[in-house]
Motif scaffolding. Structure first.
Motif, PDB file in Angstrom:
ATOM      1  N   VAL A 189      13.942 -38.582  74.497  1.00 20.41           N
ATOM      2  CA  VAL A 189      13.682 -40.069  74.446  1.00 20.41           C
ATOM      3  C   VAL A 189      12.672 -40.623  75.558  1.00 20.41           C
ATOM      4  O   VAL A 189      11.805 -41.251  75.141  1.00 20.41           O
ATOM      5  CB  VAL A 189      15.070 -40.928  74.558  1.00 20.41           C
ATOM      6  N   LEU A 190      12.881 -40.163  76.644  1.00 21.50           N
ATOM      7  CA  LEU A 190      12.140 -40.384  77.563  1.00 21.50           C
ATOM      8  C   LEU A 190      10.479 -39.901  77.298  1.00 21.50           C
ATOM      9  O   LEU A 190       9.440 -40.486  77.494  1.00 21.50           O
ATOM     10  CB  LEU A 190      12.284 -39.799  79.075  1.00 21.50           C
ATOM     11  N   ASN A 191      10.593 -38.707  76.622  1.00 24.33           N
ATOM     12  CA  ASN A 191       9.066 -38.134  76.238  1.00 24.33           C
ATOM     13  C   ASN A 191       8.431 -39.120  75.186  1.00 24.33           C
ATOM     14  O   ASN A 191       7.437 -39.299  75.379  1.00 24.33           O
ATOM     15  CB  ASN A 191       9.467 -36.739  75.486  1.00 24.33           C
ATOM     16  N   PHE A 192       9.469 -39.515  74.268  1.00 25.76           N
ATOM     17  CA  PHE A 192       9.075 -40.372  73.360  1.00 25.76           C
ATOM     18  C   PHE A 192       8.327 -41.841  73.887  1.00 25.76           C
ATOM     19  O   PHE A 192       7.232 -42.087  73.789  1.00 25.76           O
ATOM     20  CB  PHE A 192      10.076 -40.898  72.245  1.00 25.76           C
ATOM     21  N   LEU A 193       9.136 -42.063  74.615  1.00 27.38           N
ATOM     22  CA  LEU A 193       8.479 -43.414  75.546  1.00 27.38           C
ATOM     23  C   LEU A 193       7.159 -43.243  76.489  1.00 27.38           C
ATOM     24  O   LEU A 193       6.451 -44.204  76.650  1.00 27.38           O
ATOM     25  CB  LEU A 193       9.564 -44.065  76.579  1.00 27.38           C
ATOM     26  N   ASN A 194       7.093 -41.908  76.824  1.00 27.20           N
ATOM     27  CA  ASN A 194       5.615 -41.730  77.627  1.00 27.20           C
ATOM     28  C   ASN A 194       4.682 -41.117  76.492  1.00 27.20           C
ATOM     29  O   ASN A 194       3.468 -40.923  77.057  1.00 27.20           O
ATOM     30  CB  ASN A 194       6.064 -40.398  78.696  1.00 27.20           C
TER      31      ASN A 194
ATOM     32  N   GLY B 106       4.553 -38.592  74.735  1.00 22.37           N
ATOM     33  CA  GLY B 106       3.996 -37.128  74.885  1.00 22.37           C
ATOM     34  C   GLY B 106       4.781 -36.204  73.682  1.00 22.37           C
ATOM     35  O   GLY B 106       4.518 -35.108  73.512  1.00 22.37           O
ATOM     36  N   ALA B 107       5.527 -36.893  72.617  1.00 20.06           N
ATOM     37  CA  ALA B 107       6.182 -36.102  71.874  1.00 20.06           C
ATOM     38  C   ALA B 107       5.227 -35.956  70.539  1.00 20.06           C
ATOM     39  O   ALA B 107       4.490 -36.536  70.153  1.00 20.06           O
ATOM     40  CB  ALA B 107       7.572 -36.477  71.532  1.00 20.06           C
ATOM     41  N   ALA B 108       5.735 -35.021  69.492  1.00 18.38           N
ATOM     42  CA  ALA B 108       4.988 -34.648  68.384  1.00 18.38           C
ATOM     43  C   ALA B 108       4.895 -36.025  67.666  1.00 18.38           C
ATOM     44  O   ALA B 108       3.812 -36.343  67.205  1.00 18.38           O
ATOM     45  CB  ALA B 108       5.507 -33.712  67.578  1.00 18.38           C
ATOM     46  N   ILE B 109       5.769 -36.803  67.674  1.00 18.08           N
ATOM     47  CA  ILE B 109       6.047 -38.113  66.800  1.00 18.08           C
ATOM     48  C   ILE B 109       4.838 -38.990  67.131  1.00 18.08           C
ATOM     49  O   ILE B 109       4.296 -39.799  66.532  1.00 18.08           O
ATOM     50  CB  ILE B 109       7.105 -38.830  66.734  1.00 18.08           C
ATOM     51  N   ASN B 110       4.711 -38.988  68.636  1.00 13.55           N
ATOM     52  CA  ASN B 110       3.721 -39.974  69.141  1.00 13.55           C
ATOM     53  C   ASN B 110       2.543 -39.444  68.894  1.00 13.55           C
ATOM     54  O   ASN B 110       1.379 -40.465  68.309  1.00 13.55           O
ATOM     55  CB  ASN B 110       3.606 -39.844  70.706  1.00 13.55           C
TER      56      ASN B 110
ATOM     57  N   GLY C   4      12.075 -32.927  62.811  1.00 13.02           N
ATOM     58  CA  GLY C   4      12.706 -34.401  63.162  1.00 13.02           C
ATOM     59  C   GLY C   4      11.752 -35.269  63.750  1.00 13.02           C
ATOM     60  O   GLY C   4      10.562 -35.340  63.718  1.00 13.02           O
ATOM     61  N   GLU C   5      12.361 -36.369  64.417  1.00  9.29           N
ATOM     62  CA  GLU C   5      11.401 -37.412  65.189  1.00  9.29           C
ATOM     63  C   GLU C   5      10.792 -38.340  64.094  1.00  9.29           C
ATOM     64  O   GLU C   5      10.416 -39.389  64.754  1.00  9.29           O
ATOM     65  CB  GLU C   5      10.495 -36.871  66.225  1.00  9.29           C
ATOM     66  N   GLY C   6      10.575 -38.010  62.864  1.00 11.65           N
ATOM     67  CA  GLY C   6       9.845 -38.759  62.211  1.00 11.65           C
ATOM     68  C   GLY C   6       8.377 -38.218  61.985  1.00 11.65           C
ATOM     69  O   GLY C   6       7.334 -38.888  61.205  1.00 11.65           O
ATOM     70  N   THR C   7       8.454 -36.923  62.259  1.00 15.00           N
ATOM     71  CA  THR C   7       6.991 -36.396  62.207  1.00 15.00           C
ATOM     72  C   THR C   7       6.609 -36.032  60.633  1.00 15.00           C
ATOM     73  O   THR C   7       5.408 -36.330  60.557  1.00 15.00           O
ATOM     74  CB  THR C   7       6.897 -34.858  62.864  1.00 15.00           C
ATOM     75  N   GLY C   8       7.443 -35.429  59.760  1.00 12.82           N
ATOM     76  CA  GLY C   8       7.138 -35.327  58.457  1.00 12.82           C
ATOM     77  C   GLY C   8       6.757 -36.811  57.764  1.00 12.82           C
ATOM     78  O   GLY C   8       5.688 -36.897  57.045  1.00 12.82           O
ATOM     79  N   ALA C   9       7.677 -37.558  58.337  1.00 18.07           N
ATOM     80  CA  ALA C   9       7.266 -38.999  57.632  1.00 18.07           C
ATOM     81  C   ALA C   9       5.886 -39.414  58.023  1.00 18.07           C
ATOM     82  O   ALA C   9       5.080 -40.087  57.143  1.00 18.07           O
ATOM     83  CB  ALA C   9       8.348 -39.954  58.292  1.00 18.07           C
ATOM     84  N   ALA C  10       5.564 -39.385  59.536  1.00 22.67           N
ATOM     85  CA  ALA C  10       4.090 -39.735  59.652  1.00 22.67           C
ATOM     86  C   ALA C  10       2.982 -39.016  58.982  1.00 22.67           C
ATOM     87  O   ALA C  10       1.814 -39.641  58.562  1.00 22.67           O
ATOM     88  CB  ALA C  10       3.770 -39.347  61.383  1.00 22.67           C
ATOM     89  N   LEU C  11       3.172 -37.875  58.710  1.00 17.52           N
ATOM     90  CA  LEU C  11       2.055 -36.981  57.884  1.00 17.52           C
ATOM     91  C   LEU C  11       2.223 -37.533  56.408  1.00 17.52           C
ATOM     92  O   LEU C  11       1.021 -37.923  55.844  1.00 17.52           O
ATOM     93  CB  LEU C  11       2.486 -35.542  57.946  1.00 17.52           C
ATOM     94  N   ALA C  12       3.225 -37.726  55.956  1.00 14.98           N
ATOM     95  CA  ALA C  12       3.284 -38.299  54.532  1.00 14.98           C
ATOM     96  C   ALA C  12       2.694 -39.758  54.387  1.00 14.98           C
ATOM     97  O   ALA C  12       2.211 -40.035  53.397  1.00 14.98           O
ATOM     98  CB  ALA C  12       4.800 -38.490  54.190  1.00 14.98           C
ATOM     99  N   ILE C  13       2.790 -40.735  55.592  1.00 16.71           N
ATOM    100  CA  ILE C  13       2.305 -41.963  55.618  1.00 16.71           C
ATOM    101  C   ILE C  13       0.749 -41.915  54.983  1.00 16.71           C
ATOM    102  O   ILE C  13       0.364 -42.696  54.372  1.00 16.71           O
ATOM    103  CB  ILE C  13       2.261 -42.668  56.947  1.00 16.71           C
ATOM    104  N   SER C  14       0.000 -40.644  55.730  1.00 19.41           N
ATOM    105  CA  SER C  14      -1.512 -40.663  55.337  1.00 19.41           C
ATOM    106  C   SER C  14      -1.849 -40.447  53.918  1.00 19.41           C
ATOM    107  O   SER C  14      -2.519 -40.799  53.289  1.00 19.41           O
ATOM    108  CB  SER C  14      -2.050 -39.425  55.988  1.00 19.41           C
ATOM    109  N   ILE C  15      -0.824 -39.741  53.170  1.00 18.63           N
ATOM    110  CA  ILE C  15      -0.707 -39.405  51.676  1.00 18.63           C
ATOM    111  C   ILE C  15      -0.397 -40.551  50.926  1.00 18.63           C
ATOM    112  O   ILE C  15      -1.165 -40.883  49.963  1.00 18.63           O
ATOM    113  CB  ILE C  15       0.159 -38.061  51.390  1.00 18.63           C
ATOM    114  N   ILE C  16       0.525 -41.300  51.450  1.00 18.80           N
ATOM    115  CA  ILE C  16       0.693 -42.624  50.885  1.00 18.80           C
ATOM    116  C   ILE C  16      -0.397 -43.581  50.735  1.00 18.80           C
ATOM    117  O   ILE C  16      -0.601 -44.400  49.765  1.00 18.80           O
ATOM    118  CB  ILE C  16       2.174 -43.088  51.270  1.00 18.80           C
TER     119      ILE C  16
END
Length: 350
Positions: free
Chosen positions: A88-93, A95-99, A315-327
């Motif tokens: 969670v701290l990584n997300f907030l900073n 630095g995670a894949a989802i960011n 997880g984290e929403g990473t696949g969803a982020a990639l799909a956003i570009s296709i949508i």
């Protein structure tokens, strides 16, 4: 409970007339009919969701919810529970894949604590903590029925405050042990056997995997969750972040906002929402096909086709982020491509 009831009541079927008009426009674009495959289907579906024959996407939000799971006490994860807080701290900073992927598609990330086992002090974090992790459902119910409702309504409240007119939102998760909860939920609702829906999560070995399947089977026999009662399923074997994502999904559908579910855990949240109101499925784009076995079962149950298949399981929403570009690409084709009549291009000879 009133917020949940009101949100469910406001969910309406998608707009079939807008979909038909979008389909007619697709057929008039300067290309052979159907030649852009799923990109065409995506834009038509979004037209129905928005009630607009020429839909648009200007703002995108990824909701990544975190929570811990008492079932970790049974040794079913390759990582300890404290990793949830650390990530969670990584997300907030940032630095995670989802960011990284959210920046790639220009989406805002909303991170919320629904049930992390420790406190996190950070101004950017939304805290809607229902409990400090769930109970160990191998021995007792994961949460009370009241907590299940509270967690769903927390998700609704977070969406209502944070979506800010976005046309597309995505679901993400973080919680050590949450694949075990998701497998139990999937089995309870779909009726499939635990071994059919259980995967290796963060990468556990064969012995831990067999133990995981056994624990899920015994927990379902102990608690006997009623598969048609989503609240009961959450009560018995759920997770706070999973319930919160169900709330986000319901709230989005009630506002005619499209939802992109990520992998196994976030789609389990969507499954809870679908069980509460089946119309929800028409508002959901399945981002990808996870390597987790239960994910495929849920997609079949909800009649959803994944946009991508990249062997993802983060997880984290990473696949969803990639799909956003296709949508977004599908929507731009519908909005920006020239028609035969407008471009002076001859149509096919009938």
């Amino acid at each position: 409970m009133e917020l949940l009831k009101d949100t469910i009541k406001r969910i309406k079927p998608v707009d079939s007339e807008a979909m038909e008009k979008a389909r007619e426009r697709q057929d008039d674009l300067t290309k052979p009919r159907g030649s852009l495959g799923k990109l065409e289907e995506i834009s038509i579906k979004l037209a129905g969701i928005q009630g607009n024959a020429i839909p648009e996407i200007k703002n995108k939000v990824i909701f990544t919810f975190a929570g811990d799971h008492g079932i970790v006490e049974e040794g079913i994860s390759a990582y300890p529970s404290e990793v949830t807080k650390q990530m969670v701290l990584n997300f907030l900073n940032g630095g995670a894949a989802i960011n990284v992927l959210a920046r790639h598609v220009n989406a805002r990330v909303v991170v919320a604590d629904l049930g992390v086992s420790g406190d996190i002090e950070a101004p950017e974090l939304i805290v809607k903590k229902v409990g400090y992790g769930t109970k160990n459902f191998a021995r007792e119910p994961a949460m009370t029925r009241a907590q299940a409702v509270e967690a769903i309504e927390a998700g609704i409240e977070i969406f209502n405050k944070q979506f800010r007119g976005a046309e597309l939102i995505a679901l993400g998760d973080m919680g050590i042990g949450n694949t075990t909860s998701s497998s139990a939920i999937c089995s309870a609702i779909t009726g499939r056997a635990p071994e059919e829906v259980t995967g290796r999560g963060t990468g556990i070995g064969e012995e831990a995997y067999r133990k995981k399947v056994t624990i899920i089977r015994k927990a379902l026999e102990l608690h006997k969750p009623e598969g048609k009662d989503a609240i009961d399923v959450l009560n018995k074997v759920g997770g706070f972040e999973i319930a919160g994502l169900a709330g986000v999904t319901l709230a989005a559908a009630s506002n005619r906002v499209a939802v992109v579910s990520d992998g196994f855990i976030s789609t389990t949240g969507a499954l809870i929402a679908h069980t509460l109101n089946p119309d929800v499925s028409d508002y959901i784009f399945a981002a990808h096909r996870s390597v987790e076995k239960g994910h495929e079962i849920i997609l079949e149950h909800m009649k959803l086709e994944p946009v991508l298949d990249l062997n993802l399981r983060l997880g984290e929403g990473t696949g969803a982020a990639l799909a956003i570009s296709i949508i977004e690409a599908g929507v731009k084709i519908l909005r920006e491509m020239a028609t035969f009549s407008g471009a002076g291009v001859s149509k096919t000879v009938e």
